[in-house]
Design an enzyme around this catalytic site. Sequence first.
Site, PDB file in Angstrom:
ATOM      1  N   VAL A  42      11.452  -8.142   1.927  1.00 54.57           N
ATOM      2  CA  VAL A  42      12.422  -8.740   2.838  1.00 54.57           C
ATOM      3  C   VAL A  42      13.012 -10.084   2.065  1.00 54.57           C
ATOM      4  O   VAL A  42      14.096 -10.087   2.258  1.00 54.57           O
ATOM      5  CB  VAL A  42      11.633  -9.079   4.061  1.00 54.57           C
ATOM      6  CG1 VAL A  42      10.928 -10.254   3.855  1.00 54.57           C
ATOM      7  CG2 VAL A  42      12.735  -9.367   5.096  1.00 54.57           C
ATOM      8  N   ASP A  43      12.336 -10.573   1.180  1.00 50.56           N
ATOM      9  CA  ASP A  43      13.063 -11.938   0.502  1.00 50.56           C
ATOM     10  C   ASP A  43      14.267 -11.226  -0.395  1.00 50.56           C
ATOM     11  O   ASP A  43      15.201 -12.013  -0.496  1.00 50.56           O
ATOM     12  CB  ASP A  43      11.768 -12.424  -0.294  1.00 50.56           C
ATOM     13  CG  ASP A  43      11.943 -14.017  -0.825  1.00 50.56           C
ATOM     14  OD1 ASP A  43      12.941 -14.480  -0.467  1.00 50.56           O
ATOM     15  OD2 ASP A  43      11.243 -14.369  -1.610  1.00 50.56           O
ATOM     16  N   TYR A 136       1.949  -8.782   0.499  1.00 50.55           N
ATOM     17  CA  TYR A 136       0.793  -9.325   0.679  1.00 50.55           C
ATOM     18  C   TYR A 136      -0.539  -8.832   1.505  1.00 50.55           C
ATOM     19  O   TYR A 136      -1.474  -9.198   1.506  1.00 50.55           O
ATOM     20  CB  TYR A 136       0.877 -10.690   1.347  1.00 50.55           C
ATOM     21  CG  TYR A 136       1.875 -11.916   0.563  1.00 50.55           C
ATOM     22  CD1 TYR A 136       1.980 -11.679  -0.749  1.00 50.55           C
ATOM     23  CD2 TYR A 136       2.257 -13.009   1.077  1.00 50.55           C
ATOM     24  CE1 TYR A 136       2.760 -12.578  -1.589  1.00 50.55           C
ATOM     25  CE2 TYR A 136       2.872 -14.008   0.308  1.00 50.55           C
ATOM     26  CZ  TYR A 136       3.031 -13.722  -0.941  1.00 50.55           C
ATOM     27  OH  TYR A 136       3.657 -14.750  -1.743  1.00 50.55           O
TER      28      TYR A 136
HETATM   29  P1  ADP Z   1       5.023 -10.205   2.398  1.00 52.00           P
HETATM   30  O1  ADP Z   1       5.212 -10.632   0.950  1.00 52.00           O
HETATM   31  O2  ADP Z   1       5.027 -11.382   3.286  1.00 52.00           O
HETATM   32  O3  ADP Z   1       3.919  -9.079   2.685  1.00 52.00           O
HETATM   33  P2  ADP Z   1       7.336  -8.273   2.224  1.00 52.00           P
HETATM   34  O4  ADP Z   1       8.822  -8.745   2.177  1.00 52.00           O
HETATM   35  O5  ADP Z   1       6.545  -7.614   0.968  1.00 52.00           O
HETATM   36  O6  ADP Z   1       6.545  -9.568   2.568  1.00 52.00           O
HETATM   37  O7  ADP Z   1       6.940  -7.381   3.497  1.00 52.00           O
HETATM   38  C1  ADP Z   1       6.889  -7.945   4.752  1.00 52.00           C
HETATM   39  C2  ADP Z   1       7.449  -6.830   5.904  1.00 52.00           C
HETATM   40  O8  ADP Z   1       8.768  -6.823   5.776  1.00 52.00           O
HETATM   41  C3  ADP Z   1       6.826  -5.281   5.373  1.00 52.00           C
HETATM   42  O9  ADP Z   1       6.701  -4.544   6.474  1.00 52.00           O
HETATM   43  C4  ADP Z   1       8.304  -4.766   4.890  1.00 52.00           C
HETATM   44  O10 ADP Z   1       8.394  -3.139   5.022  1.00 52.00           O
HETATM   45  C5  ADP Z   1       9.294  -5.422   5.510  1.00 52.00           C
HETATM   46  N1  ADP Z   1      10.936  -5.367   5.142  1.00 52.00           N
HETATM   47  C6  ADP Z   1      10.972  -5.330   3.854  1.00 52.00           C
HETATM   48  N2  ADP Z   1      12.434  -5.289   3.717  1.00 52.00           N
HETATM   49  C7  ADP Z   1      12.717  -5.748   4.969  1.00 52.00           C
HETATM   50  C8  ADP Z   1      14.177  -5.741   5.578  1.00 52.00           C
HETATM   51  N3  ADP Z   1      15.296  -5.893   4.995  1.00 52.00           N
HETATM   52  N4  ADP Z   1      14.292  -6.005   7.040  1.00 52.00           N
HETATM   53  C9  ADP Z   1      13.149  -5.997   7.789  1.00 52.00           C
HETATM   54  N5  ADP Z   1      11.667  -5.874   7.278  1.00 52.00           N
HETATM   55  C10 ADP Z   1      11.637  -5.553   6.097  1.00 52.00           C
END
Ligand code: ADP
Length: 187
Positions: A42-43, A136
């Site tokens: 998501v970052d 994570y």
């Molecule tokens: P973390 O490192 O906190 O686990 P991640 O980004 O790897 O963060 O994942 C957190 C959640 O966000 C996961 O369920 C992932 O599938 C989801 N995710 C990834 N991209 C998006 C997006 N564009 N919008 C909403 N959720 C997303």
Amino acid sequence: MLKKEYSIRNSFLELVLGDITEMNTDAIVNAANSSLLGGGGVDGAIHKKGGPKILQECKKIRKFYYPNGLPTGEAVITSGGKLKAKYVIHTVGPVWSGGNHGESRLLKKAYYSSLNLALEKELTSVSFPSISTGAYNYPVQEASYLALKTIKNFFYKNSEITKIVIVLFSKKTFNIYLSTAQMLFLQ
Ligand code: ADP
């Protein structure tokens, strides 16, 4: 778009299957890492769509306030750059290490820190991703319970934020959040 809305006290909690970068709430929350300099998941999606302004602001925050990185559970705020949301709240969720390393306390803290920042900025709507359940590795079932319980408690203490959306990226995650919400809110 799959969506389910719950009314809690004077506010609304929505579960949405979708992409958080499309949300037009006042702020969206980024599941960042402590470097604040971008990453995957998501970052990466937020920085890609929001443009370089968000990263510039993150670099300044690092330099002036968190030279060693943002600690787990804390949150900071930047503008939303080119996103529909005016602000991005960056928080760092815990890495799952089996469950006995303060993960639940830190995940709760990440939600609370984000919501407290939104309150300080007088925002009324915020979207969250499922913090920590991607790279994570936090188990989605446990994370959904903590996220929803924390938001429910928040609504009982504060009425300024009237809408919180949790945006789930897969049908599987959406369904887990949905069943946890049914258990927590419809009893
Ligand atoms: P973390 O490192 O906190 O686990 P991640 O980004 O790897 O963060 O994942 C957190 C959640 O966000 C996961 O369920 C992932 O599938 C989801 N995710 C990834 N991209 C998006 C997006 N564009 N919008 C909403 N959720 C997303």
